[in-house]
Design a protein around this motif. Structure first.
Motif, mmCIF file in Angstrom:
data_model
loop_
_atom_site.group_PDB
_atom_site.id
_atom_site.type_symbol
_atom_site.label_atom_id
_atom_site.label_comp_id
_atom_site.label_asym_id
_atom_site.label_seq_id
_atom_site.Cartn_x
_atom_site.Cartn_y
_atom_site.Cartn_z
ATOM 1 N N SER A 62 0.911 -1.206 0.039
ATOM 2 C CA SER A 62 -0.069 -0.102 -0.017
ATOM 3 C C SER A 62 0.945 1.411 0.095
ATOM 4 C CB SER A 62 -0.918 -0.001 1.363
ATOM 5 O OG SER A 62 -1.748 -1.062 1.349
ATOM 6 N N TYR A 63 1.826 1.461 0.546
ATOM 7 C CA TYR A 63 2.676 2.363 0.884
ATOM 8 C C TYR A 63 4.035 2.395 0.129
ATOM 9 C CZ TYR A 63 -1.139 3.428 4.308
ATOM 10 O OH TYR A 63 -2.440 3.236 4.545
ATOM 11 N N ARG A 64 4.451 1.513 -0.215
ATOM 12 C CA ARG A 64 6.095 1.394 -0.939
ATOM 13 C C ARG A 64 5.719 1.209 -2.457
ATOM 14 N NH1 ARG A 64 10.457 2.623 2.477
ATOM 15 N NH2 ARG A 64 11.452 1.962 0.519
ATOM 16 N N GLU A 65 6.080 2.099 -3.202
ATOM 17 C CA GLU A 65 6.163 2.046 -4.520
ATOM 18 C C GLU A 65 7.295 1.249 -5.182
ATOM 19 O OE1 GLU A 65 5.092 5.745 -6.308
ATOM 20 O OE2 GLU A 65 3.453 6.118 -5.372
ATOM 21 N N ASP A 66 8.238 1.359 -4.515
ATOM 22 C CA ASP A 66 9.641 0.469 -4.786
ATOM 23 C C ASP A 66 9.544 -0.896 -4.827
ATOM 24 O OD1 ASP A 66 9.633 1.032 -2.076
ATOM 25 O OD2 ASP A 66 11.989 0.968 -1.865
ATOM 26 N N ILE A 67 8.766 -1.452 -4.150
ATOM 27 C CA ILE A 67 8.366 -3.078 -3.743
ATOM 28 C C ILE A 67 7.366 -3.463 -4.750
ATOM 29 C CG2 ILE A 67 8.198 -4.788 -1.894
ATOM 30 C CD1 ILE A 67 10.603 -3.035 -1.444
ATOM 31 N N PRO A 68 7.601 -4.433 -5.502
ATOM 32 C CA PRO A 68 6.880 -4.959 -6.707
ATOM 33 C C PRO A 68 5.551 -5.992 -5.505
ATOM 34 C CG PRO A 68 8.901 -5.427 -7.226
ATOM 35 C CD PRO A 68 8.970 -4.744 -6.121
ATOM 36 N N VAL A 69 4.599 -5.828 -5.862
ATOM 37 C CA VAL A 69 3.453 -6.493 -5.140
ATOM 38 C C VAL A 69 3.885 -8.286 -4.994
ATOM 39 C CG1 VAL A 69 1.171 -7.338 -5.109
ATOM 40 C CG2 VAL A 69 1.662 -5.114 -5.653
ATOM 41 N N ASN A 70 4.165 -8.639 -6.109
ATOM 42 C CA ASN A 70 4.699 -10.053 -6.019
ATOM 43 C C ASN A 70 5.680 -10.448 -5.041
ATOM 44 O OD1 ASN A 70 6.308 -8.884 -7.946
ATOM 45 N ND2 ASN A 70 6.719 -10.833 -8.911
ATOM 46 N N VAL A 71 6.909 -9.384 -5.140
ATOM 47 C CA VAL A 71 7.896 -9.680 -3.855
ATOM 48 C C VAL A 71 7.338 -9.538 -2.547
ATOM 49 C CG1 VAL A 71 9.852 -8.469 -3.188
ATOM 50 C CG2 VAL A 71 9.635 -8.814 -5.700
ATOM 51 N N ALA A 72 6.313 -8.474 -2.241
ATOM 52 C CA ALA A 72 5.786 -8.484 -0.972
ATOM 53 C C ALA A 72 5.035 -9.610 -0.479
ATOM 54 C CB ALA A 72 5.034 -7.125 -0.762
ATOM 55 N N ILE A 73 4.378 -10.032 -1.332
ATOM 56 C CA ILE A 73 3.469 -11.497 -1.173
ATOM 57 C C ILE A 73 4.530 -12.722 -0.998
ATOM 58 C CG2 ILE A 73 2.003 -13.078 -2.000
ATOM 59 C CD1 ILE A 73 0.786 -10.704 -3.401
ATOM 60 N N ASN A 74 5.596 -12.830 -1.775
ATOM 61 C CA ASN A 74 6.438 -13.872 -1.739
ATOM 62 C C ASN A 74 7.262 -13.913 -0.387
ATOM 63 O OD1 ASN A 74 5.473 -15.003 -4.091
ATOM 64 N ND2 ASN A 74 7.289 -14.180 -5.336
ATOM 65 N N GLU A 75 7.720 -12.546 0.038
ATOM 66 C CA GLU A 75 8.564 -12.329 1.203
ATOM 67 C C GLU A 75 7.800 -12.871 2.443
ATOM 68 O OE1 GLU A 75 11.777 -11.818 1.966
ATOM 69 O OE2 GLU A 75 12.255 -11.605 -0.161
ATOM 70 N N ALA A 76 6.382 -12.300 2.256
ATOM 71 C CA ALA A 76 5.544 -12.576 3.710
ATOM 72 C C ALA A 76 5.046 -14.090 3.688
ATOM 73 C CB ALA A 76 4.154 -11.880 3.368
ATOM 74 N N VAL A 77 5.190 -14.686 2.725
ATOM 75 C CA VAL A 77 4.627 -16.307 2.583
ATOM 76 C C VAL A 77 5.846 -16.959 3.168
ATOM 77 C CG1 VAL A 77 4.230 -18.299 1.065
ATOM 78 C CG2 VAL A 77 2.871 -16.358 1.068
ATOM 79 N N GLU A 78 7.116 -16.493 2.734
ATOM 80 C CA GLU A 78 8.470 -17.055 3.405
ATOM 81 C C GLU A 78 8.632 -16.830 4.828
ATOM 82 O OE1 GLU A 78 12.409 -16.576 1.725
ATOM 83 O OE2 GLU A 78 11.405 -16.439 -0.242
ATOM 84 N N LEU A 79 8.379 -15.705 5.333
ATOM 85 C CA LEU A 79 8.378 -15.433 6.559
ATOM 86 C C LEU A 79 7.285 -16.307 7.483
ATOM 87 C CD1 LEU A 79 8.677 -11.399 6.730
ATOM 88 C CD2 LEU A 79 10.459 -13.212 7.511
ATOM 89 N N ALA A 80 6.241 -16.310 6.901
ATOM 90 C CA ALA A 80 5.034 -17.252 7.604
ATOM 91 C C ALA A 80 5.432 -18.614 7.565
ATOM 92 C CB ALA A 80 3.804 -17.137 6.691
ATOM 93 N N ASN A 81 6.059 -19.069 6.446
ATOM 94 C CA ASN A 81 6.590 -20.599 6.589
ATOM 95 C C ASN A 81 7.688 -20.813 7.600
ATOM 96 O OD1 ASN A 81 4.621 -21.526 4.728
ATOM 97 N ND2 ASN A 81 6.056 -21.035 3.153
ATOM 98 N N SER A 82 8.450 -19.923 7.727
ATOM 99 C CA SER A 82 9.528 -19.857 8.699
ATOM 100 C C SER A 82 9.284 -19.540 10.153
ATOM 101 C CB SER A 82 10.738 -18.753 8.345
ATOM 102 O OG SER A 82 11.312 -19.100 7.051
ATOM 103 N N TYR A 83 8.168 -18.893 10.344
ATOM 104 C CA TYR A 83 7.926 -18.259 11.834
ATOM 105 C C TYR A 83 6.519 -18.802 12.351
ATOM 106 C CZ TYR A 83 12.213 -15.530 11.651
ATOM 107 O OH TYR A 83 13.608 -15.085 11.507
ATOM 108 N N GLY A 84 5.840 -19.114 11.247
ATOM 109 C CA GLY A 84 4.535 -19.768 11.811
ATOM 110 C C GLY A 84 4.322 -20.901 11.811
ATOM 111 N N ASP A 85 3.191 -21.663 11.899
ATOM 112 C CA ASP A 85 3.040 -23.247 11.733
ATOM 113 C C ASP A 85 2.608 -23.498 10.504
ATOM 114 O OD1 ASP A 85 0.148 -22.777 10.908
ATOM 115 O OD2 ASP A 85 -0.445 -22.858 12.970
#
Length: 126
Positions: A87-110
């Motif tokens: 929503s607020y960072r135009e320098d980050i592609p949407v797919n990168v933000a999603i992929n990074e979030a999924v990676e973090l969730a896989n590492s730190y969540g269940d």
């Protein structure tokens, strides 16, 4: 520090902010007493903290049969970071933000966290 490591550190700091009542800058300083703070890390932590209510509203609007209060703190924090980047960072592609979030969730969540985070973020960008 690379962007992935920066997001991991932002996750840790923002998770602490969710539990403790501290100012974002104070939390960053406590986490990195002896290190020079990356400007992107500061941007993520302060941005998520400043826009937390707006970000939470956006997340809540796109959840089915769940309230934001029912989301585990780790997943909620990861979603907040991703929604801030989308929503607020135009320098980050949407797919990168999603992929990074999924990676973090896989590492730190269940085992279901990655799919959950991906599902919510997919609805937000649709």
């Amino acid at each position: 520090m690379n962007r992935h490591a920066t997001r991991e550190n932002a996750l840790k700091i923002l998770f602490q902010l969710d539990i403790n009542d501290k100012h974002p800058e104070e939390a960053i300083e406590e986490q990195f007493e002896s290190l020079e703070v990356d400007t992107y890390l500061k941007s993520l932590v302060e941005g998520v903290a400043n826009y937390k209510n707006t970000i939470d509203e956006k997340i809540a609007e796109h959840m089915e049969k769940w309230s934001i209060d029912r989301i585990a703190s780790v997943e909620k924090t990861i979603l907040r970071i991703a929604v801030f980047e989308i929503s607020y960072r135009e320098d980050i592609p949407v797919n990168v933000a999603i992929n990074e979030a999924v990676e973090l969730a896989n590492s730190y969540g269940d085992e279901k966290s990655g799919k959950f985070v991906n599902g919510v973020l997919s609805k937000i960008i649709a």
